[in-house]
Design a protein around this motif. Sequence first.
Motif, PDB file in Angstrom:
ATOM      1  N   ALA A 176       0.833  -1.207   0.000  1.00  0.00           N
ATOM      2  CA  ALA A 176       0.000   0.000   0.000  1.00  0.00           C
ATOM      3  C   ALA A 176       0.866   1.256   0.000  1.00  0.00           C
ATOM      4  O   ALA A 176       0.593   2.212  -0.745  1.00  0.00           O
ATOM      5  CB  ALA A 176      -0.931  -0.007   1.209  1.00  0.00           C
ATOM      6  N   LEU A 177       1.939   1.262   0.799  1.00  0.00           N
ATOM      7  CA  LEU A 177       2.829   2.421   0.839  1.00  0.00           C
ATOM      8  C   LEU A 177       3.525   2.609  -0.507  1.00  0.00           C
ATOM      9  O   LEU A 177       3.627   3.726  -1.012  1.00  0.00           O
ATOM     10  CB  LEU A 177       3.861   2.258   1.962  1.00  0.00           C
ATOM     11  CG  LEU A 177       4.833   3.413   2.177  1.00  0.00           C
ATOM     12  CD1 LEU A 177       4.089   4.712   2.501  1.00  0.00           C
ATOM     13  CD2 LEU A 177       5.822   3.062   3.290  1.00  0.00           C
ATOM     14  N   ALA A 178       3.946   1.516  -1.112  1.00  0.00           N
ATOM     15  CA  ALA A 178       4.597   1.597  -2.426  1.00  0.00           C
ATOM     16  C   ALA A 178       3.616   2.068  -3.506  1.00  0.00           C
ATOM     17  O   ALA A 178       3.989   2.853  -4.378  1.00  0.00           O
ATOM     18  CB  ALA A 178       5.201   0.247  -2.803  1.00  0.00           C
ATOM     19  N   MET A 179       2.384   1.613  -3.466  1.00  0.00           N
ATOM     20  CA  MET A 179       1.397   2.043  -4.461  1.00  0.00           C
ATOM     21  C   MET A 179       1.089   3.535  -4.305  1.00  0.00           C
ATOM     22  O   MET A 179       0.890   4.245  -5.287  1.00  0.00           O
ATOM     23  CB  MET A 179       0.104   1.231  -4.346  1.00  0.00           C
ATOM     24  CG  MET A 179       0.238  -0.239  -4.702  1.00  0.00           C
ATOM     25  SD  MET A 179       0.760  -0.536  -6.411  1.00  0.00           S
ATOM     26  CE  MET A 179       2.478  -0.919  -6.196  1.00  0.00           C
ATOM     27  N   LEU A 180       1.085   4.024  -3.068  1.00  0.00           N
ATOM     28  CA  LEU A 180       0.821   5.442  -2.813  1.00  0.00           C
ATOM     29  C   LEU A 180       1.967   6.325  -3.297  1.00  0.00           C
ATOM     30  O   LEU A 180       1.739   7.370  -3.899  1.00  0.00           O
ATOM     31  CB  LEU A 180       0.600   5.665  -1.312  1.00  0.00           C
ATOM     32  CG  LEU A 180       0.458   7.118  -0.867  1.00  0.00           C
ATOM     33  CD1 LEU A 180      -0.839   7.725  -1.404  1.00  0.00           C
ATOM     34  CD2 LEU A 180       0.514   7.210   0.652  1.00  0.00           C
ATOM     35  N   THR A 181       3.197   5.892  -3.057  1.00  0.00           N
ATOM     36  CA  THR A 181       4.362   6.751  -3.305  1.00  0.00           C
ATOM     37  C   THR A 181       5.099   6.453  -4.602  1.00  0.00           C
ATOM     38  O   THR A 181       5.936   7.252  -5.019  1.00  0.00           O
ATOM     39  CB  THR A 181       5.352   6.637  -2.135  1.00  0.00           C
ATOM     40  OG1 THR A 181       5.758   5.265  -2.011  1.00  0.00           O
ATOM     41  CG2 THR A 181       4.717   7.105  -0.842  1.00  0.00           C
ATOM     42  N   GLU A 182       4.835   5.318  -5.224  1.00  0.00           N
ATOM     43  CA  GLU A 182       5.436   4.909  -6.499  1.00  0.00           C
ATOM     44  C   GLU A 182       6.963   5.032  -6.527  1.00  0.00           C
ATOM     45  O   GLU A 182       7.526   5.766  -7.331  1.00  0.00           O
ATOM     46  CB  GLU A 182       4.825   5.705  -7.656  1.00  0.00           C
ATOM     47  CG  GLU A 182       3.337   5.476  -7.805  1.00  0.00           C
ATOM     48  CD  GLU A 182       2.737   6.203  -8.988  1.00  0.00           C
ATOM     49  OE1 GLU A 182       3.440   6.355 -10.014  1.00  0.00           O
ATOM     50  OE2 GLU A 182       1.582   6.604  -8.890  1.00  0.00           O
ATOM     51  N   PRO A 183       7.658   4.258  -5.659  1.00  0.00           N
ATOM     52  CA  PRO A 183       9.117   4.319  -5.657  1.00  0.00           C
ATOM     53  C   PRO A 183       9.742   3.574  -6.837  1.00  0.00           C
ATOM     54  O   PRO A 183      10.959   3.527  -6.962  1.00  0.00           O
ATOM     55  CB  PRO A 183       9.481   3.627  -4.341  1.00  0.00           C
ATOM     56  CG  PRO A 183       8.401   2.615  -4.166  1.00  0.00           C
ATOM     57  CD  PRO A 183       7.148   3.311  -4.676  1.00  0.00           C
ATOM     58  N   GLY A 184       8.924   3.012  -7.668  1.00  0.00           N
ATOM     59  CA  GLY A 184       9.386   2.165  -8.766  1.00  0.00           C
ATOM     60  C   GLY A 184       8.664   0.834  -8.650  1.00  0.00           C
ATOM     61  O   GLY A 184       7.756   0.689  -7.830  1.00  0.00           O
ATOM     62  N   PRO A 185       9.043  -0.125  -9.441  1.00  0.00           N
ATOM     63  CA  PRO A 185       8.332  -1.405  -9.432  1.00  0.00           C
ATOM     64  C   PRO A 185       8.309  -2.053  -8.045  1.00  0.00           C
ATOM     65  O   PRO A 185       9.355  -2.248  -7.422  1.00  0.00           O
ATOM     66  CB  PRO A 185       9.131  -2.257 -10.417  1.00  0.00           C
ATOM     67  CG  PRO A 185       9.845  -1.277 -11.287  1.00  0.00           C
ATOM     68  CD  PRO A 185      10.129  -0.095 -10.418  1.00  0.00           C
ATOM     69  N   PHE A 186       7.133  -2.342  -7.554  1.00  0.00           N
ATOM     70  CA  PHE A 186       6.964  -3.009  -6.263  1.00  0.00           C
ATOM     71  C   PHE A 186       5.672  -3.794  -6.338  1.00  0.00           C
ATOM     72  O   PHE A 186       4.624  -3.242  -6.665  1.00  0.00           O
ATOM     73  CB  PHE A 186       6.889  -1.977  -5.122  1.00  0.00           C
ATOM     74  CG  PHE A 186       7.135  -2.570  -3.764  1.00  0.00           C
ATOM     75  CD1 PHE A 186       8.389  -2.517  -3.185  1.00  0.00           C
ATOM     76  CD2 PHE A 186       6.109  -3.202  -3.069  1.00  0.00           C
ATOM     77  CE1 PHE A 186       8.618  -3.070  -1.925  1.00  0.00           C
ATOM     78  CE2 PHE A 186       6.321  -3.752  -1.822  1.00  0.00           C
ATOM     79  CZ  PHE A 186       7.577  -3.690  -1.240  1.00  0.00           C
ATOM     80  N   PHE A 187       5.767  -5.091  -6.047  1.00  0.00           N
ATOM     81  CA  PHE A 187       4.611  -5.975  -6.139  1.00  0.00           C
ATOM     82  C   PHE A 187       4.377  -6.670  -4.800  1.00  0.00           C
ATOM     83  O   PHE A 187       5.133  -6.474  -3.844  1.00  0.00           O
ATOM     84  CB  PHE A 187       4.811  -6.990  -7.262  1.00  0.00           C
ATOM     85  CG  PHE A 187       4.998  -6.338  -8.610  1.00  0.00           C
ATOM     86  CD1 PHE A 187       3.907  -5.835  -9.309  1.00  0.00           C
ATOM     87  CD2 PHE A 187       6.258  -6.205  -9.171  1.00  0.00           C
ATOM     88  CE1 PHE A 187       4.066  -5.220 -10.538  1.00  0.00           C
ATOM     89  CE2 PHE A 187       6.432  -5.602 -10.403  1.00  0.00           C
ATOM     90  CZ  PHE A 187       5.337  -5.106 -11.089  1.00  0.00           C
ATOM     91  N   ALA A 188       3.355  -7.492  -4.727  1.00  0.00           N
ATOM     92  CA  ALA A 188       2.943  -8.120  -3.475  1.00  0.00           C
ATOM     93  C   ALA A 188       4.051  -8.923  -2.801  1.00  0.00           C
ATOM     94  O   ALA A 188       4.099  -9.010  -1.573  1.00  0.00           O
ATOM     95  CB  ALA A 188       1.725  -9.009  -3.714  1.00  0.00           C
TER      96      ALA A 188
END
Length: 179
Positions: free
Chosen positions: A65-77
Amino acid sequence: MSALGALIAATGPAIVLQKDALPPVPGTRVEKHRMGVQMVAETLSGAGEIDFLELGDADAAEMLALAMLTEPGPFFARTHRLGDFIGIRDEGRLVAMAGERMKPDGFTEVSGVCTHPDWRGRGYAGGLMRVVAARILARGETPFLHAYADNRGAIALYESLGFRVRCEVSVTVLEPAGL
């Protein structure tokens, strides 16, 4: 390229980072393409202590959820399973994190660096990155990372920690053509 297309058809989206532009991959479509930079650090600059905690499977949903909010680059489950991740919580809420991802021989990528917008400006990203990079250096490896070329703020932070641009990279997200 046909083998890559078959792999993506069987397993789903993939991110390709390479120095040169990616030629067309049969059976896929480009979901996103951006230019980036690859940076390395032989030593770290600055110092500082930061309170952090180790993150793992129990934190996976919050990390995503934090990665989807901030878009640090590719991040998956399951990205957090590729290496060690650490984070900072405020009143139980995950507000910042950083960790490891790709591990080519002698190198480890610092990845997933992000801070919730409401908690930025407190030094969390730099502090967490310093811990992750110091652990990598302590293992005798070289920390490296990728950033989008237009993300001037992040690049300035990374340079202040001792990272330098090694090369430009093409970042392409491919999906099966049917999606």
